[in-house]
Design an enzyme around this catalytic site. Structure first.
Site, PDB file in Angstrom:
ATOM      1  N   HIS A 104       0.839  -1.207   0.000  1.00  0.00           N
ATOM      2  CA  HIS A 104       0.000   0.000   0.000  1.00  0.00           C
ATOM      3  C   HIS A 104       0.872   1.255   0.000  1.00  0.00           C
ATOM      4  O   HIS A 104       0.612   2.197  -0.762  1.00  0.00           O
ATOM      5  CB  HIS A 104      -0.907  -0.001   1.225  1.00  0.00           C
ATOM      6  CG  HIS A 104      -1.690   1.264   1.398  1.00  0.00           C
ATOM      7  ND1 HIS A 104      -2.930   1.456   0.823  1.00  0.00           N
ATOM      8  CD2 HIS A 104      -1.408   2.411   2.076  1.00  0.00           C
ATOM      9  CE1 HIS A 104      -3.371   2.662   1.141  1.00  0.00           C
ATOM     10  NE2 HIS A 104      -2.471   3.261   1.898  1.00  0.00           N
ATOM     11  N   GLU A 105       1.890   1.277   0.848  1.00  0.00           N
ATOM     12  CA  GLU A 105       2.775   2.451   0.890  1.00  0.00           C
ATOM     13  C   GLU A 105       3.555   2.591  -0.412  1.00  0.00           C
ATOM     14  O   GLU A 105       3.827   3.709  -0.868  1.00  0.00           O
ATOM     15  CB  GLU A 105       3.714   2.363   2.087  1.00  0.00           C
ATOM     16  CG  GLU A 105       3.006   2.325   3.438  1.00  0.00           C
ATOM     17  CD  GLU A 105       1.998   3.449   3.628  1.00  0.00           C
ATOM     18  OE1 GLU A 105       2.203   4.553   3.083  1.00  0.00           O
ATOM     19  OE2 GLU A 105       0.982   3.221   4.314  1.00  0.00           O
ATOM     20  N   HIS A 108       1.617   4.555  -2.866  1.00  0.00           N
ATOM     21  CA  HIS A 108       1.770   6.009  -2.777  1.00  0.00           C
ATOM     22  C   HIS A 108       3.026   6.478  -3.499  1.00  0.00           C
ATOM     23  O   HIS A 108       3.028   7.527  -4.157  1.00  0.00           O
ATOM     24  CB  HIS A 108       1.822   6.446  -1.311  1.00  0.00           C
ATOM     25  CG  HIS A 108       0.502   6.357  -0.613  1.00  0.00           C
ATOM     26  ND1 HIS A 108      -0.650   6.903  -1.126  1.00  0.00           N
ATOM     27  CD2 HIS A 108       0.156   5.781   0.577  1.00  0.00           C
ATOM     28  CE1 HIS A 108      -1.654   6.671  -0.292  1.00  0.00           C
ATOM     29  NE2 HIS A 108      -1.197   5.991   0.736  1.00  0.00           N
ATOM     30  N   HIS A 112       3.192   9.016  -6.661  1.00  0.00           N
ATOM     31  CA  HIS A 112       4.073  10.186  -6.687  1.00  0.00           C
ATOM     32  C   HIS A 112       4.937  10.180  -7.939  1.00  0.00           C
ATOM     33  O   HIS A 112       5.104  11.203  -8.612  1.00  0.00           O
ATOM     34  CB  HIS A 112       4.947  10.182  -5.433  1.00  0.00           C
ATOM     35  CG  HIS A 112       5.738  11.432  -5.253  1.00  0.00           C
ATOM     36  ND1 HIS A 112       6.897  11.490  -4.527  1.00  0.00           N
ATOM     37  CD2 HIS A 112       5.540  12.702  -5.706  1.00  0.00           C
ATOM     38  CE1 HIS A 112       7.381  12.718  -4.544  1.00  0.00           C
ATOM     39  NE2 HIS A 112       6.577  13.467  -5.252  1.00  0.00           N
TER      40      HIS A 112
END
Length: 235
Positions: A104-105, A108, A112
């Site tokens: 999940h991270e 991100h 980005h």
């Protein structure tokens, strides 16, 4: 007209009740779900940090480091310093929960890297949202105490920035979770029968963002109610 709030009587708190109930439920849900699947090892045998680094590598992201941070469920991606910070149980864990959170991270970080518009928009209002969350209540309650409508309005507008941040956060988080499941399953990090567990962990975590957003919206409605916005007669 504002004296009841300074005598300890505030009927507007009831506006927050649904959000408070959801927040307590969401926190209990994410803790229980994370704890459950933290005990189930992923068959691939890699740690959350291993999976995170491999996902980043396969997506051509070489300028993001993976580090361990303190705390439980304290995982986050730092776009300013390009660092993926994982809690100890995720960083060194080999569970389905650890892989889900790590992916999940990574979602991100991929957002980005790709210039995902909702993430860019959310990040652009962070400074304003921080100012809004810090200054809104002092200004609002000073205006309430002194019966200065302009301060009430400024406080409400400032808090609206924090609400806007929460609203932008929801699609960003759900998109990151969708990316996480797709990459874990699509690139062989988890077997098809392990997908359900990962989705359960990520859905439970997403519920906390829903609760935070609902709380922010309800708090805004409460400020409007205290300011008498719903009692105005514009006829």
């Amino acid at each position: 007209m504002f004296y009841p709030y300074f005598l300890g009587y505030d009927p507007t708190w009831i506006i927050l009740l649904p959000a408070l109930i959801l927040a307590f439920y969401a926190q209990a849900k994410v803790s229980a779900t994370f704890e459950r699947y933290l005990r189930i090892p992923a068959r691939i045998g890699l740690t959350g940090a291993d999976v995170a680094r491999e996902i980043l590598r396969r997506n051509g992201i070489y300028d993001v480091s993976v580090e361990m941070t303190r705390g439980r469920l304290s995982d986050y991606y730092d776009p300013r310093n390009k660092v993926l910070r994982l809690s100890p149980e995720v960083y060194g864990g080999r569970s389905l929960a650890a892989l889900g959170v790590a992916a999940h991270e990574c979602g991100h970080a991929i957002q980005h890297s790709e210039g995902y518009a909702p993430l860019a928009l959310r990040n652009s209002i962070v400074p304003l949202a921080n100012i809004g969350s810090q200054m809104a209540f002092p200004l609002f309650f000073i205006g309430l105490l002194m019966n200065v409508n302009s301060l009430l309005t400024i406080g409400i507008l400032l808090f609206s920035l924090a609400v806007l941040f929460q609203l932008f956060t929801l699609p960003v988080e759900y998109n990151a979770s969708g990316r996480a499941v797709a990459v874990l399953e699509g690139q062989g990090f988890i077997a098809p029968d392990e997908t359900y567990a990962v989705k359960k962990v990520l859905n439970a975590a997403a519920l906390t963002y829903v609760a935070a957003t609902l709380m922010a919206v309800m708090q805004l409605l409460r400020l409007l109610a205290i300011a008498g916005f719903f009692n105005r007669d514009d006829r």
